[in-house]
Scaffold this motif. Structure first.
Motif, PDB file in Angstrom:
ATOM      1  N   LEU A   1       0.798  -1.225   0.000  1.00  0.00           N
ATOM      2  CA  LEU A   1       0.000   0.000   0.000  1.00  0.00           C
ATOM      3  C   LEU A   1       0.836   1.284   0.000  1.00  0.00           C
ATOM      4  O   LEU A   1       0.487   2.232  -0.725  1.00  0.00           O
ATOM      5  N   PRO A   2       1.935   1.397   0.755  1.00  0.00           N
ATOM      6  CA  PRO A   2       2.703   2.643   0.687  1.00  0.00           C
ATOM      7  C   PRO A   2       3.186   2.986  -0.723  1.00  0.00           C
ATOM      8  O   PRO A   2       3.098   4.140  -1.155  1.00  0.00           O
ATOM      9  N   GLN A   3       3.684   1.994  -1.455  1.00  0.00           N
ATOM     10  CA  GLN A   3       4.157   2.260  -2.813  1.00  0.00           C
ATOM     11  C   GLN A   3       2.989   2.524  -3.757  1.00  0.00           C
ATOM     12  O   GLN A   3       3.093   3.379  -4.650  1.00  0.00           O
ATOM     13  N   LEU A   4       1.884   1.833  -3.576  1.00  0.00           N
ATOM     14  CA  LEU A   4       0.697   2.090  -4.401  1.00  0.00           C
ATOM     15  C   LEU A   4       0.226   3.533  -4.215  1.00  0.00           C
ATOM     16  O   LEU A   4      -0.101   4.221  -5.194  1.00  0.00           O
TER      17      LEU A   4
ATOM     18  N   ARG B   1      -0.094   9.256  -6.133  1.00  0.00           N
ATOM     19  CA  ARG B   1       0.223  10.686  -6.019  1.00  0.00           C
ATOM     20  C   ARG B   1       0.991  11.172  -7.241  1.00  0.00           C
ATOM     21  O   ARG B   1       0.725  12.253  -7.771  1.00  0.00           O
ATOM     22  N   LEU B   2       1.956  10.366  -7.699  1.00  0.00           N
ATOM     23  CA  LEU B   2       2.742  10.751  -8.874  1.00  0.00           C
ATOM     24  C   LEU B   2       1.849  10.931 -10.087  1.00  0.00           C
ATOM     25  O   LEU B   2       2.003  11.904 -10.844  1.00  0.00           O
ATOM     26  N   ARG B   3       0.906  10.038 -10.278  1.00  0.00           N
ATOM     27  CA  ARG B   3       0.084  10.053 -11.490  1.00  0.00           C
ATOM     28  C   ARG B   3      -1.048  11.067 -11.428  1.00  0.00           C
ATOM     29  O   ARG B   3      -1.711  11.309 -12.445  1.00  0.00           O
ATOM     30  N   THR B   4      -1.273  11.654 -10.274  1.00  0.00           N
ATOM     31  CA  THR B   4      -2.278  12.714 -10.168  1.00  0.00           C
ATOM     32  C   THR B   4      -1.616  14.061  -9.892  1.00  0.00           C
ATOM     33  O   THR B   4      -2.295  15.026  -9.503  1.00  0.00           O
TER      34      THR B   4
ATOM     35  N   ILE C   1     -10.246   9.214  -6.230  1.00  0.00           N
ATOM     36  CA  ILE C   1      -9.394   9.176  -7.418  1.00  0.00           C
ATOM     37  C   ILE C   1      -8.177   8.296  -7.175  1.00  0.00           C
ATOM     38  O   ILE C   1      -7.845   7.414  -7.968  1.00  0.00           O
ATOM     39  N   GLY C   2      -7.514   8.505  -6.041  1.00  0.00           N
ATOM     40  CA  GLY C   2      -6.345   7.702  -5.720  1.00  0.00           C
ATOM     41  C   GLY C   2      -6.672   6.236  -5.554  1.00  0.00           C
ATOM     42  O   GLY C   2      -5.933   5.359  -6.025  1.00  0.00           O
ATOM     43  N   ASP C   3      -7.812   5.947  -4.908  1.00  0.00           N
ATOM     44  CA  ASP C   3      -8.190   4.549  -4.690  1.00  0.00           C
ATOM     45  C   ASP C   3      -8.506   3.850  -6.006  1.00  0.00           C
ATOM     46  O   ASP C   3      -8.241   2.650  -6.161  1.00  0.00           O
ATOM     47  N   GLU C   4      -9.052   4.581  -6.961  1.00  0.00           N
ATOM     48  CA  GLU C   4      -9.329   3.992  -8.278  1.00  0.00           C
ATOM     49  C   GLU C   4      -8.029   3.638  -8.992  1.00  0.00           C
ATOM     50  O   GLU C   4      -7.901   2.554  -9.587  1.00  0.00           O
TER      51      GLU C   4
ATOM     52  N   MET D   1      -3.684  -0.463 -10.426  1.00  0.00           N
ATOM     53  CA  MET D   1      -2.298  -0.919 -10.295  1.00  0.00           C
ATOM     54  C   MET D   1      -2.224  -2.279  -9.618  1.00  0.00           C
ATOM     55  O   MET D   1      -1.397  -3.128  -9.990  1.00  0.00           O
ATOM     56  N   GLU D   2      -3.059  -2.508  -8.620  1.00  0.00           N
ATOM     57  CA  GLU D   2      -3.055  -3.799  -7.917  1.00  0.00           C
ATOM     58  C   GLU D   2      -3.287  -4.957  -8.873  1.00  0.00           C
ATOM     59  O   GLU D   2      -2.736  -6.052  -8.674  1.00  0.00           O
ATOM     60  N   ARG D   3      -4.072  -4.733  -9.907  1.00  0.00           N
ATOM     61  CA  ARG D   3      -4.359  -5.809 -10.864  1.00  0.00           C
ATOM     62  C   ARG D   3      -3.138  -6.145 -11.718  1.00  0.00           C
ATOM     63  O   ARG D   3      -3.047  -7.262 -12.245  1.00  0.00           O
ATOM     64  N   ARG D   4      -2.212  -5.187 -11.879  1.00  0.00           N
ATOM     65  CA  ARG D   4      -1.027  -5.425 -12.708  1.00  0.00           C
ATOM     66  C   ARG D   4       0.186  -5.862 -11.894  1.00  0.00           C
ATOM     67  O   ARG D   4       1.094  -6.474 -12.424  1.00  0.00           O
TER      68      ARG D   4
END
Length: 349
Positions: free
Chosen positions: A248-251, A256-259, A280-283, A288-291
């Motif tokens: 979760l910390p890296q996710l 944050r980087l992508r927004t 937005i972040g949770d989406e 990312m979790e799926r990849r």
């Protein structure tokens, strides 16, 4: 693809809250030593600049330190961002590294700047850099400079002037092109070089890039057939629940980087778990979790085997992104060490 799956490591030298750069580097060196002992093939350092959560700013320095503290694993860059550097300097650095650790050095090169536009401009006005539009020429220059015969240029007087990256090279580092688009795949194919797609960062366009690379590949003397592997983010633990908590910390940092939100040191597991919900972040995190590989040991090994079989590869480079608890030491990364140990136990025997 062979039945044996090789594993390698990509390291950004993450910095968590309450940790110094010295602690982060010490943790990465320990991680590289673990990878060396447990049978990983290579250990690469990325190049990023001015990021609060990333201490891998200078791959050649980290490579030298790690090569001196390991015995057999290949050590390299994933990658050197060539627009930030003069080609001759890159060639000289990696020729010296090859002399320090013969047969163990990889020179991975990328075309991206590895930072934001401000740092990119600062690098260009404060020191020697390379014109990004001449990227193919500079790759060819580095290959020539690294060769035992070196390169030459013609002076205005008409005289040939010889240049070598090191006076008497016994061997040369292996040069890999890195990328996340068709451009580097096609360039690697045309030059007969190994190629790596940055699947850990995006994953978009992976199948097309690999197809272009393989179908357009022009054999070279050093690499008669195409050579490629994939990168993937991974958090592996005894239970799926722990793997998710450590991921979760890296996710959250990537979200944050992508927004375009302000970056900060990597959160601890406790800080990430206590953070308020963010639609937005949770989406983004869910996508990312799926990849990413976030699983227990058996599940992670199964996912990596499927990934390798799907893309016809026999090596996967894992970016171990497992975070740390507040109580864990700041000069080590127990979660990342656990990820490598568990994967090695399942896949490297």
């Amino acid at each position: 693809m062979t039945d044996t799956l090789r594993l390698s490591v990509l390291d950004l030298v993450p910095v968590r809250s309450g940790q110094t750069s010295a602690g982060a580097v010490a943790a990465s060196v320990r991680l590289a030593q673990l990878a060396d002992r447990t049978g990983y093939t290579r250990y690469w350092f990325a190049e990023h600049h001015n990021m609060p959560a990333v201490a891998s700013t200078t791959p050649p320095v980290l490579i030298a330190a790690t090569a001196a503290r390991t015995e057999r694993i290949r050590v390299g860059s994933g990658g050197v961002m060539l627009p930030n550097h003069a080609p001759l300097v890159v060639a000289e650095q990696f020729a010296a590294l090859e002399a320090l650790a013969p047969g163990r050095i990889d020179l991975g090169i990328g075309r991206a700047p590895g930072s934001d536009p401000v740092i990119t401009q600062l690098l260009r006005i404060s020191g020697p850099t390379a014109d990004v539009d001449r990227f193919p020429d500079h790759i060819a220059d580095i290959l020539s400079l690294l060769s035992p015969d070196g390169a030459s240029l013609r002076l205005t007087s008409g005289r040939e002037y010889a240049i070598t990256a090191t006076p008497a090279a016994a061997d040369v580092p292996t040069l890999w092109l890195l990328g996340s688009s068709d451009y580097s795949a096609k360039l690697a194919a045309s030059l007969g070089l190994p190629y790596v797609f940055a699947n850990h960062f995006s994953g978009e366009g992976l199948e097309r890039a690999l197809e272009l690379y393989r179908t357009e590949y022009q054999p070279s003397e050093a690499h008669p057939s195409p050579e490629t592997f994939l990168t993937v983010n991974a958090s592996v633990a005894p239970t799926v629940e722990e793997a998710r908590a450590r991921a979760l910390p890296q996710l959250r940092s990537m979200a944050r980087l992508r927004t375009n939100r302000p970056m900060r040191p990597l959160e601890t597991i406790e800080e990430a778990a206590a953070a308020p919900a963010d639609s937005i972040g949770d989406e983004l995190i869910a996508a990312m979790e799926r990849r990413w590989i976030i699983a227990d040991a058996a599940g992670a090994a199964s996912e990596l085997r499927r990934l390798a079989a799907r893309h016809g590869i026999d090596e996967v480079m894992v970016a171990p992104i497992a975070g740390s608890h507040e109580s864990e030491p700041t000069d080590a990364a127990p979660g990342r060490e656990q990820t490598l140990e568990l994967l090695a136990g399942e896949l490297l025997g």
